[in-house]
Scaffold this motif. Structure first.
Motif, PDB file in Angstrom:
ATOM      1  N   UNK A   1       2.838   4.843  -6.856  1.00  0.00           N
ATOM      2  CA  UNK A   1       1.932   4.059  -6.020  1.00  0.00           C
ATOM      3  C   UNK A   1       0.488   4.344  -6.420  1.00  0.00           C
ATOM      4  N   UNK A   2      -0.306   3.317  -6.728  1.00  0.00           N
ATOM      5  CA  UNK A   2      -1.730   3.584  -6.947  1.00  0.00           C
ATOM      6  C   UNK A   2      -2.377   3.965  -5.622  1.00  0.00           C
ATOM      7  N   UNK A   3      -3.323   4.866  -5.671  1.00  0.00           N
ATOM      8  CA  UNK A   3      -3.985   5.306  -4.441  1.00  0.00           C
ATOM      9  C   UNK A   3      -4.909   4.231  -3.873  1.00  0.00           C
ATOM     10  N   UNK A   4      -5.325   3.312  -4.709  1.00  0.00           N
ATOM     11  CA  UNK A   4      -6.083   2.153  -4.244  1.00  0.00           C
ATOM     12  C   UNK A   4      -5.083   1.047  -3.953  1.00  0.00           C
ATOM     13  N   UNK A   5      -5.215   0.425  -2.809  1.00  0.00           N
ATOM     14  CA  UNK A   5      -4.228  -0.565  -2.383  1.00  0.00           C
ATOM     15  C   UNK A   5      -4.508  -1.957  -2.944  1.00  0.00           C
TER      16      UNK A   5
ATOM     17  N   UNK B   1      10.956 -12.666  -1.626  1.00  0.00           N
ATOM     18  CA  UNK B   1      12.180 -13.080  -2.310  1.00  0.00           C
ATOM     19  C   UNK B   1      12.618 -12.062  -3.357  1.00  0.00           C
ATOM     20  N   UNK B   2      11.690 -11.271  -3.867  1.00  0.00           N
ATOM     21  CA  UNK B   2      12.023 -10.246  -4.857  1.00  0.00           C
ATOM     22  C   UNK B   2      12.402  -8.929  -4.192  1.00  0.00           C
ATOM     23  N   UNK B   3      12.245  -8.854  -2.877  1.00  0.00           N
ATOM     24  CA  UNK B   3      12.621  -7.644  -2.163  1.00  0.00           C
ATOM     25  C   UNK B   3      11.467  -6.733  -1.798  1.00  0.00           C
ATOM     26  N   UNK B   4      10.229  -7.166  -2.024  1.00  0.00           N
ATOM     27  CA  UNK B   4       9.093  -6.321  -1.644  1.00  0.00           C
ATOM     28  C   UNK B   4       9.017  -6.262  -0.121  1.00  0.00           C
ATOM     29  N   UNK B   5       9.028  -5.035   0.416  1.00  0.00           N
ATOM     30  CA  UNK B   5       8.952  -4.854   1.867  1.00  0.00           C
ATOM     31  C   UNK B   5       7.698  -4.114   2.296  1.00  0.00           C
ATOM     32  N   UNK B   6       7.101  -3.341   1.384  1.00  0.00           N
ATOM     33  CA  UNK B   6       5.821  -2.687   1.654  1.00  0.00           C
ATOM     34  C   UNK B   6       4.803  -3.367   0.745  1.00  0.00           C
ATOM     35  N   UNK B   7       3.789  -3.967   1.346  1.00  0.00           N
ATOM     36  CA  UNK B   7       2.858  -4.779   0.565  1.00  0.00           C
ATOM     37  C   UNK B   7       1.663  -3.955   0.102  1.00  0.00           C
ATOM     38  N   UNK B   8       2.011  -2.913  -0.635  1.00  0.00           N
ATOM     39  CA  UNK B   8       1.099  -2.044  -1.392  1.00  0.00           C
ATOM     40  C   UNK B   8       1.849  -1.858  -2.706  1.00  0.00           C
ATOM     41  N   UNK B   9       1.295  -2.389  -3.787  1.00  0.00           N
ATOM     42  CA  UNK B   9       2.013  -2.406  -5.063  1.00  0.00           C
ATOM     43  C   UNK B   9       2.610  -1.034  -5.374  1.00  0.00           C
ATOM     44  N   UNK B  10       3.830  -1.043  -5.900  1.00  0.00           N
ATOM     45  CA  UNK B  10       4.494   0.190  -6.295  1.00  0.00           C
ATOM     46  C   UNK B  10       5.542  -0.112  -7.355  1.00  0.00           C
ATOM     47  N   UNK B  11       5.677   0.826  -8.273  1.00  0.00           N
ATOM     48  CA  UNK B  11       6.691   0.726  -9.317  1.00  0.00           C
ATOM     49  C   UNK B  11       7.868   1.606  -8.927  1.00  0.00           C
ATOM     50  N   UNK B  12       9.063   1.070  -9.092  1.00  0.00           N
ATOM     51  CA  UNK B  12      10.277   1.855  -8.903  1.00  0.00           C
ATOM     52  C   UNK B  12      10.678   2.394 -10.272  1.00  0.00           C
ATOM     53  N   UNK B  13      10.867   3.694 -10.387  1.00  0.00           N
ATOM     54  CA  UNK B  13      11.392   4.311 -11.600  1.00  0.00           C
ATOM     55  C   UNK B  13      12.828   4.715 -11.280  1.00  0.00           C
TER      56      UNK B  13
END
Length: 122
Positions: free
Chosen positions: A45-49, A94-106
């Motif tokens: 998660x970037x610290x800047x939203x 539709x892509x499954x984003x539930x928290x609207x703060x960009x984040x990458x899943x590894x």
């Protein structure tokens, strides 16, 4: 920045909510997903939203680079960089984003199935 309300991730970054932190720099925080979808499932998660990856890319390509480099570092820390790992950004509902703060899943640490409706790999 989209949405006014503080997100769960902002509260984790502020250390108001505990998380199992795997990696941190001045610009990003990586922590284990509490609803893991693979043996290794870490969120970067970037610290800047920013709302999503498209908004982040348009506003701060350098920070997007930091997120991707952090994903690589997480894979190395978790011992999955050689066997392979997946980095996923979900964008909007539709892509499954539930928290609207960009984040990458590894994701990794096991054989991952193909994804998408038709199960095609690339």
């Amino acid at each position: 920045m989209s949405d006014v309300a503080e997100t769960l991730f902002e509260r984790i970054i502020a250390r108001e909510i505990p998380a199992d932190v795997v990696y941190e720099t001045e610009t990003v925080l990586a922590f284990r997903d509490i609803n893991a979808q693979a043996r290794v499932h870490v969120l970067v998660v970037p610290k800047t939203r920013y709302r999503n990856v498209a908004e982040l890319a348009a506003a701060d390509a350098g920070l997007l680079g930091d997120v991707v480099l952090a994903a690589k570092a997480v894979a190395e820390i978790e011992g999955i960089s050689e066997s392979g790992y997946r980095v996923v950004f979900n964008t909007e509902g539709d892509a499954g984003q539930t928290v609207f703060h960009v984040h990458a899943h590894v994701l990794g640490g096991e054989q991952l199935g193909f994804f998408g409706r038709h199960g095609a790999g690339a």
